[in-house]
Design an enzyme around this catalytic site. Sequence first.
Site, PDB file in Angstrom:
ATOM      1  CB  SER A 148      39.703  40.198  45.662  1.00 44.40           C
ATOM      2  OG  SER A 148      39.287  39.607  46.876  1.00 44.40           O
ATOM      3  CG  ASP A 395      44.019  33.222  49.056  1.00 47.99           C
ATOM      4  OD1 ASP A 395      42.871  33.105  49.531  1.00 47.99           O
ATOM      5  OD2 ASP A 395      44.266  33.960  48.076  1.00 47.99           O
ATOM      6  CG  HIS A 398      41.262  35.355  46.516  1.00 42.23           C
ATOM      7  ND1 HIS A 398      42.006  35.778  47.607  1.00 42.23           N
ATOM      8  CD2 HIS A 398      40.428  36.368  46.206  1.00 42.23           C
ATOM      9  CE1 HIS A 398      41.648  37.005  47.932  1.00 42.23           C
ATOM     10  NE2 HIS A 398      40.695  37.390  47.109  1.00 42.23           N
TER      11      HIS A 398
END
Length: 421
Positions: A148, A395, A398
């Site tokens: 990702s 998060d 990312h």
Amino acid sequence: MEKKKKLMVVGIWDVKLMFESVIIIFVIMGSLATTAVYYVTSDREQQGDTGSSSRRNNDDNVGFDYGSLDGCDLFSGKWVHDNESYPLYKEHECPYIPGEFSCGQYGRTDFKYQQWRWQPHGCNLPRFNAKDVLERLRGKRVIFVGDSVNRNQWLSMVCMLQSVIPLGLKKMHKAANVSLFTFKAFEYNVSIDFYWAPLLVESNADHPSKHKRNDRVINIQTIEKHAKNWINADILVFNSYLWWGTPTLKILYGSIADSKRYNIVSNHVGYKMVLEKWSNWLTTYRKHKRTLSYFMSMTATHRRGVDWGMQGNENCLNETEPVMKDDFWESGSDSKMMKILESSLDELKARGVNVQLVNITQLTQYRKDAHPSIHRLFYSRLKAKQLSNPNGYADCTHWCLPGVPDTWNELLLVSILQTLK
């Protein structure tokens, strides 16, 4: 005679009216055609693609001498605040940014994280020019292969390039029955693709969305299941790091469906085994003279605020400035994994296959401010207990777009365009 004159005048007037009518019809038809072209689009482009992000990046740098960067360590440097040149595009101008990277859309109100330029110590990076890049990539297929974070970088690349491509001359789509996503720029015959393969070989994490597994299982013998989709690439950009975070994993003897026979190995041993399998495939199948190959190094995950002087269980949540301490290294980055990768690439080079390492690890260490934290789409509904403790679901893996991945692509493109010069 008078009557004849009148008839002549009437005739001339009729011709004039007919001529003007034809002109008006052509103008109307042209307007309708222009309107039709404007509204024809392959996906969501009409919702936000204004093309205005070319304001700062498309008249500069054409014909830049990439040879002038030879010998410069692009990965050693510092972040410099630059709100004149950055961001390279605006979030709302790129219709391809998904919810997990759309920090502004999901409530982030500070935007300084978009305005930092990476400044190598020994040279200056060329100013990004989307049209120049597309022209140099004309007729080529670029495939990002990995997890990702590599998807994060792929979408950054798409956003950096798409603004200068007219409506109707670009398209995003997913291939049927394959974990392959393609952005096509028809005018330049350029494809910028992403292939989901977080562990490079076949694994129980191969579904692009249904892959939340703590138990890592890989089939070391079946890289071909994925790799057959990469063979015709002109440029391959690999990464694989985050999914190796568990201490151990299972190496299967049989298929994923028959997972009863396996060995349990450490993540470091498993990573080395997979890189060996990947190296063997690359040596055998890659079209060496045509295909350029790159490997993106690991990126920082700012999950422990104590690394930069915070208290308790703080993490990247609410961080708005980079770390300015030279050579800062956060505790979640596994340097042993980095050494295994570097050793594998050295062995490949000795076999005549050059895969260039794009070393983005140190420059990401400083950027604790650039993660989505809680400002993103979460695909499962957050519970009241989670909402009461934002640190617990922030998060810090990312990256917001626009943001740090744009710099990774600037560095990657320097390497690519130096070779294509």
